[in-house]
Write a protein that holds these residues in place. Structure first.
Motif, mmCIF file in Angstrom:
data_model
loop_
_atom_site.group_PDB
_atom_site.id
_atom_site.type_symbol
_atom_site.label_atom_id
_atom_site.label_comp_id
_atom_site.label_asym_id
_atom_site.label_seq_id
_atom_site.Cartn_x
_atom_site.Cartn_y
_atom_site.Cartn_z
ATOM 1 N N UNK A 137 67.880 -43.645 51.604
ATOM 2 C CA UNK A 137 68.642 -44.962 51.779
ATOM 3 C C UNK A 137 67.572 -45.829 52.372
ATOM 4 N N UNK A 138 67.625 -47.169 51.688
ATOM 5 C CA UNK A 138 66.769 -48.189 52.238
ATOM 6 C C UNK A 138 67.927 -49.265 52.433
ATOM 7 N N UNK A 139 67.909 -50.092 53.601
ATOM 8 C CA UNK A 139 68.677 -50.939 53.898
ATOM 9 C C UNK A 139 68.346 -51.811 55.042
ATOM 10 N N UNK A 140 69.077 -53.223 54.879
ATOM 11 C CA UNK A 140 68.779 -54.201 56.077
ATOM 12 C C UNK A 140 69.829 -55.216 55.823
ATOM 13 N N UNK A 141 69.372 -56.434 56.201
ATOM 14 C CA UNK A 141 70.388 -57.418 55.997
ATOM 15 C C UNK A 141 70.417 -58.016 54.588
ATOM 16 N N UNK A 142 71.419 -57.686 53.899
ATOM 17 C CA UNK A 142 71.898 -58.022 52.576
ATOM 18 C C UNK A 142 71.163 -57.230 51.309
ATOM 19 N N UNK A 143 70.365 -56.232 51.723
ATOM 20 C CA UNK A 143 70.252 -55.018 50.795
ATOM 21 C C UNK A 143 70.695 -53.671 51.387
ATOM 22 N N UNK A 144 71.419 -53.128 50.493
ATOM 23 C CA UNK A 144 71.679 -51.648 51.017
ATOM 24 C C UNK A 144 71.872 -50.731 49.766
ATOM 25 N N UNK A 145 70.627 -49.879 49.853
ATOM 26 C CA UNK A 145 70.727 -48.885 48.610
ATOM 27 C C UNK A 145 70.942 -47.275 49.101
ATOM 28 N N UNK A 146 71.609 -46.591 48.312
ATOM 29 C CA UNK A 146 71.762 -45.115 48.649
ATOM 30 C C UNK A 146 72.011 -44.286 47.427
ATOM 31 N N UNK A 147 70.774 -43.360 47.551
ATOM 32 C CA UNK A 147 70.551 -42.345 46.415
ATOM 33 C C UNK A 147 71.108 -41.061 46.742
ATOM 34 N N UNK A 148 71.729 -40.301 45.816
ATOM 35 C CA UNK A 148 72.110 -38.969 46.259
ATOM 36 C C UNK A 148 71.748 -38.177 44.808
ATOM 37 N N UNK A 149 71.002 -37.072 45.343
ATOM 38 C CA UNK A 149 70.718 -36.179 44.090
ATOM 39 C C UNK A 149 71.083 -34.772 44.255
ATOM 40 N N UNK A 150 71.722 -34.147 43.191
ATOM 41 C CA UNK A 150 72.184 -32.861 43.281
ATOM 42 C C UNK A 150 71.919 -32.151 41.687
ATOM 43 N N UNK A 151 72.004 -31.090 41.689
ATOM 44 C CA UNK A 151 72.113 -30.309 40.502
ATOM 45 C C UNK A 151 73.664 -29.632 40.034
ATOM 46 N N UNK A 152 74.039 -29.331 39.103
ATOM 47 C CA UNK A 152 74.961 -28.857 38.400
ATOM 48 C C UNK A 152 74.852 -27.546 37.777
ATOM 49 N N UNK A 153 75.840 -26.629 37.591
ATOM 50 C CA UNK A 153 75.670 -25.331 37.009
ATOM 51 C C UNK A 153 74.704 -25.280 35.902
ATOM 52 N N UNK A 154 74.019 -24.543 35.488
ATOM 53 C CA UNK A 154 73.094 -24.460 34.427
ATOM 54 C C UNK A 154 71.747 -25.464 34.614
ATOM 55 N N UNK A 155 71.649 -26.043 35.737
ATOM 56 C CA UNK A 155 70.330 -26.763 35.992
ATOM 57 C C UNK A 155 70.665 -28.127 35.459
#
Length: 385
Positions: A137-155
């Motif tokens: 996450x990168x966040x402050x007044x007027x910028x808010x970014x949220x990245x989530x990374x995961x894997x699924x079956x089979x890679x």
């Protein structure tokens, strides 16, 4: 980092590996205390899904406490999660903190040493970069970014960039003489106005759900998109006590806007979208709707753009609704909403005499990786495991 399975989409894997490397490089450059500030367990759901677009205290380590090298590595991580144009927009918004500080006469009403501060943008890492699931996450007044990374079956690789918030205060700042104006979110405003003005009168009457805009984005900073939501009072959003004086100021502002109780019902969020569906629009308006939607999506790297556009094409695009509230004239207070099963975009330009923009892109099913994490954990489960 874990060895990656054979990538089905090489561009997406390269993006994920670049993020993981940038996050790892940043953490390696932090001292022990800074790492403690910046790092959270991935399963700390309360912290991971908490977000603000106001100048609140946050988890994470702030830019202002970093060395130039550490700050540069933070920006390198941020840039991995944005297109070139998206990063230019984000860095411009951060720079406007200096302009806003001057416009507010150098008051210190938010932080003890400085009222508006480009050093009060915070970076947080959730989990171990490259070991799925993880996020940042990168966040402050007027910028808010949220990245989530995961894997699924089979890679397979799963990534979500939502919610993503960009604001601008001021929305318009003038240079000297004929040099023009600085408007980081000009297209988000102009494309939407062109869309509502291009609609035939019957469709425009349906698209304009209120002659008065809400005082802020309706969903505010809720972690989940909630049916029936109304704007959160500003004092509550900023974690401040609602004093009688503040309430009187808000009441006076609402009076100037023309806001009455019945307006809040008009723009209250509902899972049944308000406004006009893209499928009912003439072709020129549909083209403008696509351009407006891409303005938000194209803030992201190309590999993310491809994924998100696939969710919003064909019948899914036809079902998207466009709603507007407030004046359709330039420099007047207004708000709009783009909504579908996998989309919520909200934009307002109401505060500071309609010179202050909020814009957020969300996914009712996928914010903070809710959908991809469900797949990740379901694929990881084995009977008796």
């Amino acid at each position: 980092m874990e060895a990656s399975p054979e990538p089905e989409d090489n561009a997406l894997w390269l993006l994920a590996e670049g993020m993981a490397q940038a996050a790892a490089d940043l953490l390696a450059a932090l001292d022990d205390d800074q790492q403690t500030q910046a790092c959270f367990p991935f399963n700390d759901e309360r912290e991971r899904t908490r977000w603000y677009y106001t100048p609140n205290a946050r988890g994470g380590v702030p830019l202002g406490e970093l060395s130039p090298h550490q700050e540069r590595l933070t920006h390198k991580l941020v840039a991995t999660g944005l297109s070139e144009g998206g990063y230019v927009t984000a860095s411009t918004i951060i720079g406007l903190e200096n302009t806003l500080d001057a416009l507010e006469k150098w008051r210190t009403h938010w932080y003890p040493e400085r009222g508006r501060d480009p050093g009060k943008y915070f970076v947080s890492i959730f989990g171990d970069p490259g070991r799925f699931p993880w996020g940042w996450r990168f966040e402050g007044h007027h910028v808010s970014l949220h990245y989530t990374l995961a894997t699924a079956d089979g890679g397979g690789l799963l990534i979500t960039p939502l919610p993503t918030f960009f604001g601008s205060d001021p929305a318009r700042a003038s240079f000297v003489g004929a040099s023009g104006d600085l408007r980081p979110l000009a297209a988000e405003e102009e494309l939407a106005r062109a869309l509502v003005q291009s609609l035939p009168s019957a469709l425009r009457a349906k698209a304009v759900i209120s002659d008065v805009p809400p005082p802020d984005i309706v969903m505010a900073n809720r972690s989940r998109i909630v049916d029936g939501a109304s704007p959160i009072p500003a004092a509550q959003l900023m974690g401040r006590a609602m004093t009688a004086e503040r309430q009187a100021q808000i009441d006076e502002w609402h009076k100037r806007l023309g806001l009455a109780a019945h307006h809040f019902e008009l723009f209250r969020y509902s899972t049944a979208p308000k406004g006009v569906p893209a499928g009912a629009m003439p072709e020129d308006a549909r083209r403008r709707f696509r351009e407006l939607l891409r303005q938000y999506v194209d803030r992201m790297p190309a590999a993310i753009v491809r994924i998100e556009v696939e969710k919003l094409t064909g019948a899914a695009f036809d079902a998207l609704h466009f709603a507007w509230a407030g004046s359709v004239e330039p420099e007047r207070a207004h708000y709009y909403r783009l909504q579908g099963p996998r989309l919520l975009v909200e934009y307002d330009k109401v505060q500071r005499e309609a010179n202050h923009i909020h814009s957020v892109w969300r996914d009712p099913q996928g914010d903070f990786g809710y959908d991809i994490l469900a797949r990740h954990y379901a694929d990881a489960w084995t009977p008796g495991g």
